[in-house]
Write a protein that holds these residues in place. Sequence first.
Motif, mmCIF file in Angstrom:
data_model
loop_
_atom_site.group_PDB
_atom_site.id
_atom_site.type_symbol
_atom_site.label_atom_id
_atom_site.label_comp_id
_atom_site.label_asym_id
_atom_site.label_seq_id
_atom_site.Cartn_x
_atom_site.Cartn_y
_atom_site.Cartn_z
ATOM 1 N N ILE A 23 0.831 -1.210 0.000
ATOM 2 C CA ILE A 23 0.000 0.000 0.000
ATOM 3 C C ILE A 23 0.864 1.260 0.000
ATOM 4 N N LEU A 24 1.875 1.292 0.862
ATOM 5 C CA LEU A 24 2.718 2.481 0.956
ATOM 6 C C LEU A 24 3.500 2.717 -0.332
ATOM 7 N N SER A 25 4.046 1.658 -0.920
ATOM 8 C CA SER A 25 4.797 1.816 -2.168
ATOM 9 C C SER A 25 3.870 2.253 -3.296
ATOM 10 N N PHE A 26 2.658 1.699 -3.332
ATOM 11 C CA PHE A 26 1.688 2.086 -4.363
ATOM 12 C C PHE A 26 1.316 3.566 -4.227
ATOM 13 N N LEU A 27 1.004 3.993 -3.014
ATOM 14 C CA LEU A 27 0.611 5.379 -2.806
ATOM 15 C C LEU A 27 1.762 6.337 -3.093
ATOM 16 N N LEU A 28 2.970 5.955 -2.720
ATOM 17 C CA LEU A 28 4.129 6.813 -2.990
ATOM 18 C C LEU A 28 4.379 6.932 -4.491
ATOM 19 N N LYS A 29 4.300 5.814 -5.209
ATOM 20 C CA LYS A 29 4.461 5.855 -6.670
ATOM 21 C C LYS A 29 3.388 6.730 -7.311
ATOM 22 N N LEU A 30 2.164 6.585 -6.836
ATOM 23 C CA LEU A 30 1.049 7.364 -7.381
ATOM 24 C C LEU A 30 1.260 8.855 -7.123
ATOM 25 N N TRP A 31 1.684 9.190 -5.921
ATOM 26 C CA TRP A 31 1.934 10.592 -5.564
ATOM 27 C C TRP A 31 3.060 11.185 -6.396
ATOM 28 N N LEU A 32 4.147 10.452 -6.549
ATOM 29 C CA LEU A 32 5.282 10.937 -7.334
ATOM 30 C C LEU A 32 4.897 11.132 -8.798
ATOM 31 N N SER A 33 4.153 10.178 -9.344
ATOM 32 C CA SER A 33 3.735 10.280 -10.740
ATOM 33 C C SER A 33 2.815 11.474 -10.959
ATOM 34 N N SER A 34 1.883 11.690 -10.040
ATOM 35 C CA SER A 34 0.966 12.825 -10.182
ATOM 36 C C SER A 34 1.723 14.148 -10.074
ATOM 37 N N ARG A 35 2.708 14.221 -9.202
ATOM 38 C CA ARG A 35 3.550 15.418 -9.097
ATOM 39 C C ARG A 35 4.259 15.691 -10.416
ATOM 40 N N GLN A 36 4.834 14.644 -10.994
ATOM 41 C CA GLN A 36 5.574 14.799 -12.249
ATOM 42 C C GLN A 36 4.665 15.318 -13.362
ATOM 43 N N MET A 37 3.497 14.716 -13.504
ATOM 44 C CA MET A 37 2.600 15.137 -14.586
ATOM 45 C C MET A 37 2.101 16.561 -14.374
ATOM 46 N N ARG A 38 1.775 16.927 -13.148
ATOM 47 C CA ARG A 38 1.313 18.289 -12.873
ATOM 48 C C ARG A 38 2.418 19.313 -13.143
ATOM 49 N N HIS A 39 3.620 18.987 -12.720
ATOM 50 C CA HIS A 39 4.734 19.925 -12.881
ATOM 51 C C HIS A 39 5.068 20.112 -14.355
ATOM 52 N N VAL A 40 5.152 19.028 -15.102
ATOM 53 C CA VAL A 40 5.464 19.113 -16.527
ATOM 54 C C VAL A 40 4.361 19.861 -17.268
ATOM 55 N N SER A 41 3.111 19.562 -16.943
ATOM 56 C CA SER A 41 1.986 20.240 -17.582
ATOM 57 C C SER A 41 1.995 21.737 -17.272
ATOM 58 N N THR A 67 5.887 12.943 -21.929
ATOM 59 C CA THR A 67 6.080 12.621 -20.512
ATOM 60 C C THR A 67 4.750 12.395 -19.819
ATOM 61 N N ILE A 68 3.776 13.252 -20.101
ATOM 62 C CA ILE A 68 2.461 13.129 -19.466
ATOM 63 C C ILE A 68 1.758 11.862 -19.942
ATOM 64 N N ALA A 69 1.850 11.573 -21.239
ATOM 65 C CA ALA A 69 1.210 10.362 -21.768
ATOM 66 C C ALA A 69 1.819 9.110 -21.151
ATOM 67 N N ARG A 70 3.131 9.095 -21.026
ATOM 68 C CA ARG A 70 3.786 7.946 -20.393
ATOM 69 C C ARG A 70 3.413 7.856 -18.917
ATOM 70 N N ARG A 72 0.560 8.809 -17.532
ATOM 71 C CA ARG A 72 -0.809 8.292 -17.422
ATOM 72 C C ARG A 72 -0.850 6.787 -17.656
ATOM 73 N N LEU A 73 -0.129 6.352 -18.696
ATOM 74 C CA LEU A 73 -0.075 4.912 -18.945
ATOM 75 C C LEU A 73 0.595 4.194 -17.785
ATOM 76 N N GLY A 74 1.651 4.800 -17.256
ATOM 77 C CA GLY A 74 2.347 4.199 -16.129
ATOM 78 C C GLY A 74 1.477 4.073 -14.895
ATOM 79 N N THR A 75 0.593 5.045 -14.682
ATOM 80 C CA THR A 75 -0.314 4.985 -13.537
ATOM 81 C C THR A 75 -1.286 3.817 -13.669
ATOM 82 N N LEU A 76 -1.834 3.631 -14.876
ATOM 83 C CA LEU A 76 -2.732 2.501 -15.114
ATOM 84 C C LEU A 76 -1.995 1.176 -14.968
ATOM 85 N N HIS A 77 -0.761 1.143 -15.487
ATOM 86 C CA HIS A 77 0.046 -0.078 -15.397
ATOM 87 C C HIS A 77 0.389 -0.382 -13.945
#
Length: 432
Positions: A23-41, A67-70, A72-77
Amino acid sequence: MHAVLPSPGTTLAPTLAFIAAVILSFLLKLWLSSRQMRHVSGHRQAVPEAFAATVPLSAHQKAADYTIARGRLGTLHLAWDTALLIGWTLLGGLDLLNQWALTWRHELGGMGYQLALLTAFALLSGVLDLPWSLYSTFRLEERFGFNRTTLRLFIVDGLKGLGVGLVLGLPFAALILWLMGAPGHQWWLWAWGAWVAYNLLMMVVIPLVVAPLFNKFEPLSDAAVADRVNALLQRCGFASKGLFVMDGSKRSAHGNAYFTGLGAAKRVVFFDTLIARLNPPEIEAVLAHELGHFKRRHVLQRMLLSFALSLAGFALLGWLSGQAGFFLSLGVRPSLEAPNDALALLLFLLALPPFTFFVTPLMSFWSRKHEFEADAYACAQASGQDLSNALLKLHEDNAGTLTPDPVFARFYYSHPPASERLAAIAAVGRPA
């Protein structure tokens, strides 16, 4: 080895620890990915000031969109992989597969049953991941102009990979399983020694035998590039067994260069896309960077670290594989009649990543430090300006974002962000 049933109540703590790590690793990955997409956007509309004169806005926006497309796909994966992990373990998927494999034990014998279990798991995992590979290759990479792989080549590559895995992987797996089943509690030390020997052997086999099954490797024919490269190798005291150009363009538009092999198999390989994109001085600078990893002993350090970590892993597996609570806490029933070595190996490989994920930023920091050192070496052996120009071209060609989220970059990036890297190269070239 055969498992001994645990006392009641000894499986709850490991189960809770595993659930917490997942759970912790999943949430951390999700948080990091969302930060990256928001910052790049958020930085998509303007090229950073440091790159305004060299990077077109269209290239910057393409990198942001890629970067954003990857992401989003990475989040689903990520969600899919997490669900699969829980399905294989706590929901009984691996146990179900093992019960099926056990029905063949009398026909195949103990070793045959275990190899069948490993093979079935590998095939099922490949099939379950296939849709993601297909989408990534033929939709995402195609959308941004990177894919050059045909469906036929994709299928042929998959079949070749399966064949190589069977030929090279199964005999080694049989050796590890045989060592695990041998008398005594120190089997893991012998298994680790076999793992080290196998990896060293693969450093010779892969460049000479395996890689040519997938790509063509032709001697570097560009005289201008070859002269510069040979002079650089001589200056740096590096003995290569050949300079080769690989037809990477038949699969992707991405470019790269690398060293591979050990001893007589040591060679320098350039992607044909890199040769076509960079001029000879820039190619020399890129190669000087790669040489920097050898001269600063980064390759040796990484190899030794890998062997040290694998030793710790085998020692941990050696202890866990004898604990029935290890199996039961993760949703698998160990057999009291058949060997559980393959089952232990699979369960260990499934359960370990959620725990080791949290050391990722330390490994990333170490890798970035090596990249800075290799860049400094390249600036001493070639032109820092040519290295900067090459890195910018490759960044643009690979659609690498110039505006990554700082936290995401610190956690994941094995190479420094472009702004930091180019600033460090420029600083090396300035007088003190």
